[in-house]
Design a protein around this motif. Structure first.
Motif, PDB file in Angstrom:
ATOM      1  N   ARG A 120      -2.409  -7.821   0.800  1.00  6.68           N
ATOM      2  CA  ARG A 120      -2.857  -6.648   0.041  1.00  6.68           C
ATOM      3  C   ARG A 120      -3.885  -7.082  -1.008  1.00  6.68           C
ATOM      4  O   ARG A 120      -3.680  -8.048  -1.734  1.00  6.68           O
ATOM      5  CB  ARG A 120      -1.692  -5.970  -0.646  1.00  6.68           C
ATOM      6  CG  ARG A 120      -2.086  -4.755  -1.493  1.00  6.68           C
ATOM      7  CD  ARG A 120      -0.930  -4.240  -2.339  1.00  6.68           C
ATOM      8  NE  ARG A 120       0.159  -3.752  -1.505  1.00  6.68           N
ATOM      9  CZ  ARG A 120       1.329  -4.353  -1.392  1.00  6.68           C
ATOM     10  NH1 ARG A 120       1.577  -5.490  -2.048  1.00  6.68           N
ATOM     11  NH2 ARG A 120       2.281  -3.853  -0.628  1.00  6.68           N
ATOM     12  N   HIS A 154      -8.531  -3.199   6.516  1.00 12.96           N
ATOM     13  CA  HIS A 154      -8.149  -1.788   6.715  1.00 12.96           C
ATOM     14  C   HIS A 154      -7.574  -1.241   5.425  1.00 12.96           C
ATOM     15  O   HIS A 154      -7.140  -1.991   4.542  1.00 12.96           O
ATOM     16  CB  HIS A 154      -7.133  -1.664   7.859  1.00 12.96           C
ATOM     17  CG  HIS A 154      -5.979  -2.623   7.764  1.00 12.96           C
ATOM     18  ND1 HIS A 154      -4.780  -2.300   7.203  1.00 12.96           N
ATOM     19  CD2 HIS A 154      -5.872  -3.930   8.161  1.00 12.96           C
ATOM     20  CE1 HIS A 154      -3.960  -3.338   7.252  1.00 12.96           C
ATOM     21  NE2 HIS A 154      -4.596  -4.353   7.825  1.00 12.96           N
ATOM     22  N   ARG A 155      -7.577   0.095   5.297  1.00 15.24           N
ATOM     23  CA  ARG A 155      -7.146   0.721   4.042  1.00 15.24           C
ATOM     24  C   ARG A 155      -5.661   1.026   4.016  1.00 15.24           C
ATOM     25  O   ARG A 155      -5.085   1.183   2.931  1.00 15.24           O
ATOM     26  CB  ARG A 155      -7.945   2.011   3.799  1.00 15.24           C
ATOM     27  CG  ARG A 155      -9.441   1.815   3.677  1.00 15.24           C
ATOM     28  CD  ARG A 155      -9.794   0.762   2.637  1.00 15.24           C
ATOM     29  NE  ARG A 155      -9.366   1.158   1.308  1.00 15.24           N
ATOM     30  CZ  ARG A 155     -10.180   1.675   0.391  1.00 15.24           C
ATOM     31  NH1 ARG A 155     -11.468   1.842   0.651  1.00 15.24           N
ATOM     32  NH2 ARG A 155      -9.737   2.016  -0.805  1.00 15.24           N
ATOM     33  N   ASP A 156      -5.010   1.143   5.153  1.00 13.76           N
ATOM     34  CA  ASP A 156      -3.594   1.503   5.197  1.00 13.76           C
ATOM     35  C   ASP A 156      -2.743   0.306   5.604  1.00 13.76           C
ATOM     36  O   ASP A 156      -3.156  -0.524   6.421  1.00 13.76           O
ATOM     37  CB  ASP A 156      -3.360   2.646   6.187  1.00 13.76           C
ATOM     38  CG  ASP A 156      -4.123   3.898   5.803  1.00 13.76           C
ATOM     39  OD1 ASP A 156      -4.135   4.229   4.607  1.00 13.76           O
ATOM     40  OD2 ASP A 156      -4.713   4.522   6.694  1.00 13.76           O
ATOM     41  N   ARG A 157      -1.539   0.262   5.070  1.00 16.57           N
ATOM     42  CA  ARG A 157      -0.622  -0.822   5.415  1.00 16.57           C
ATOM     43  C   ARG A 157      -0.131  -0.645   6.846  1.00 16.57           C
ATOM     44  O   ARG A 157       0.210   0.455   7.279  1.00 16.57           O
ATOM     45  CB  ARG A 157       0.568  -0.801   4.452  1.00 16.57           C
ATOM     46  CG  ARG A 157       1.554  -1.934   4.677  1.00 16.57           C
ATOM     47  CD  ARG A 157       2.641  -1.907   3.632  1.00 16.57           C
ATOM     48  NE  ARG A 157       3.636  -2.936   3.908  1.00 16.57           N
ATOM     49  CZ  ARG A 157       4.714  -3.135   3.167  1.00 16.57           C
ATOM     50  NH1 ARG A 157       4.944  -2.380   2.102  1.00 16.57           N
ATOM     51  NH2 ARG A 157       5.578  -4.099   3.482  1.00 16.57           N
ATOM     52  N   ARG A 158      -0.088  -1.745   7.600  1.00 18.02           N
ATOM     53  CA  ARG A 158       0.296  -1.660   9.008  1.00 18.02           C
ATOM     54  C   ARG A 158       1.627  -2.315   9.322  1.00 18.02           C
ATOM     55  O   ARG A 158       2.288  -1.955  10.284  1.00 18.02           O
ATOM     56  CB  ARG A 158      -0.771  -2.363   9.874  1.00 18.02           C
ATOM     57  CG  ARG A 158      -2.123  -1.670   9.874  1.00 18.02           C
ATOM     58  CD  ARG A 158      -3.120  -2.459  10.667  1.00 18.02           C
ATOM     59  NE  ARG A 158      -4.428  -1.790  10.731  1.00 18.02           N
ATOM     60  CZ  ARG A 158      -5.508  -2.353  11.240  1.00 18.02           C
ATOM     61  NH1 ARG A 158      -5.454  -3.586  11.717  1.00 18.02           N
ATOM     62  NH2 ARG A 158      -6.650  -1.694  11.260  1.00 18.02           N
ATOM     63  N   GLU A 172       4.619  -0.383  10.268  1.00 17.37           N
ATOM     64  CA  GLU A 172       4.440   0.597  11.345  1.00 17.37           C
ATOM     65  C   GLU A 172       4.442  -0.069  12.705  1.00 17.37           C
ATOM     66  O   GLU A 172       4.479   0.629  13.728  1.00 17.37           O
ATOM     67  CB  GLU A 172       3.093   1.317  11.138  1.00 17.37           C
ATOM     68  CG  GLU A 172       3.016   2.049   9.804  1.00 17.37           C
ATOM     69  CD  GLU A 172       1.631   2.617   9.530  1.00 17.37           C
ATOM     70  OE1 GLU A 172       1.456   3.266   8.506  1.00 17.37           O
ATOM     71  OE2 GLU A 172       0.754   2.383  10.382  1.00 17.37           O
TER      72      GLU A 172
END
Length: 266
Positions: free
Chosen positions: A222, A258-262, A265
């Motif tokens: 992050r 990337h902007r979103d945590r993966r 998911e």
């Protein structure tokens, strides 16, 4: 800080009600030295006014619009009714900020600061940034760089920056992004570590920016950036990710920003 000149027509000013007559209200202008204006009864409030004291009282702090200035007659015509609630609120806040900045000037240079030095420094800040408060705010955010163009001594710059950073609450924004870092090499851990050090800026991140890189879950990290505005924050986030990508790719690895945590998911 009080200005020595005259207000301009159309300007909003803060004043204190000094005297009330049937024909109007006399107001001492708190931002100008030895300046007094008159609010004619017709400019106190909309509609018919039976008693001026139903609308204002002595010692009330009011925001007025300057209707006309006649320097030769030493006369300033004002209006209270032409100022809406939003303008009044903003102007009062601006005035309070300048009062804070006056106190910061005393903290920076001492209560015994000479009138000449106070005026010289204050005029430099107002000339560059429009107000004392804005000058202190810029000094808190950008440090000595904000004062480089001003005709100040090094000691004066240092005093302003130190005082600003101790007293000014700077509004900050935070943005977050994520970067996946992988290396197929046998010493891939070292490749990733080098990429993370690059992401952190190697000590070259601007003083007003707080940049932090933390582990989320392999291979994801992050990047969190706190800065005075979104433009700076976004720029620093993208530059951090780019530095990490360049470092890991130079070692034969891969990077994916990337902007979103993966991790949670997948």
């Amino acid at each position: 800080m009080q200005y020595s000149g005259w207000p301009e027509s159309g300007e909003l000013v803060v004043g204190e009600v000094d005297e009330i007559e049937d024909f109007g209200v006399f107001v001492d202008l708190l931002e100008y030295e030895d300046k007094r204006g008159l609010v004619h009864v017709s400019e106190v409030a909309s509609g018919w006014i039976k008693n001026v004291r139903d609308h204002v009282d002595t010692d009330d702090v009011v925001v007025c619009k300057v209707l006309d200035v006649d320097q030769s007659a030493q006369q300033i015509d004002l209006s209270i009714k032409d100022v809406n609630d939003h303008q009044r609120s903003d102007k009062i806040q601006e005035w309070k900020n300048e009062q804070k900045a006056d106190k910061w000037m005393e903290l920076a240079f001492g209560e015994d600061v000479s009138d000449e030095q106070f005026s010289s420094v204050a005029n430099a800040l107002v000339g560059e940034y429009g107000s004392l408060y804005a000058g202190f705010e810029q000094a808190a955010i950008h440090g000595p760089e904000a004062l480089e163009a001003l005709d100040l001594t090094d000691d004066e710059r240092e005093a302003l920056v130190d005082t600003a950073r101790e007293n000014v609450s700077v509004p900050y924004v935070t943005v977050t992004g994520y970067v996946d870092l992988e290396s197929p090499n046998g010493d891939g851990v070292e490749d990733v570590r080098a990429a993370l050090e690059a992401a952190e800026g190697n000590g070259e991140v601007p003083d007003e920016v707080d940049l932090e890189v933390t582990y989320v879950g392999s291979p994801e990290y992050r990047i969190r950036v706190q800065a005075p505005n979104y433009k700076t924050a976004e720029s620093q986030l993208e530059e951090s990710a780019a530095r990490a990508s360049e470092a890991i790719e130079a070692a034969g690895g891969t990077a994916d920003f990337h902007r979103d945590r993966r991790t949670d998911e997948e």
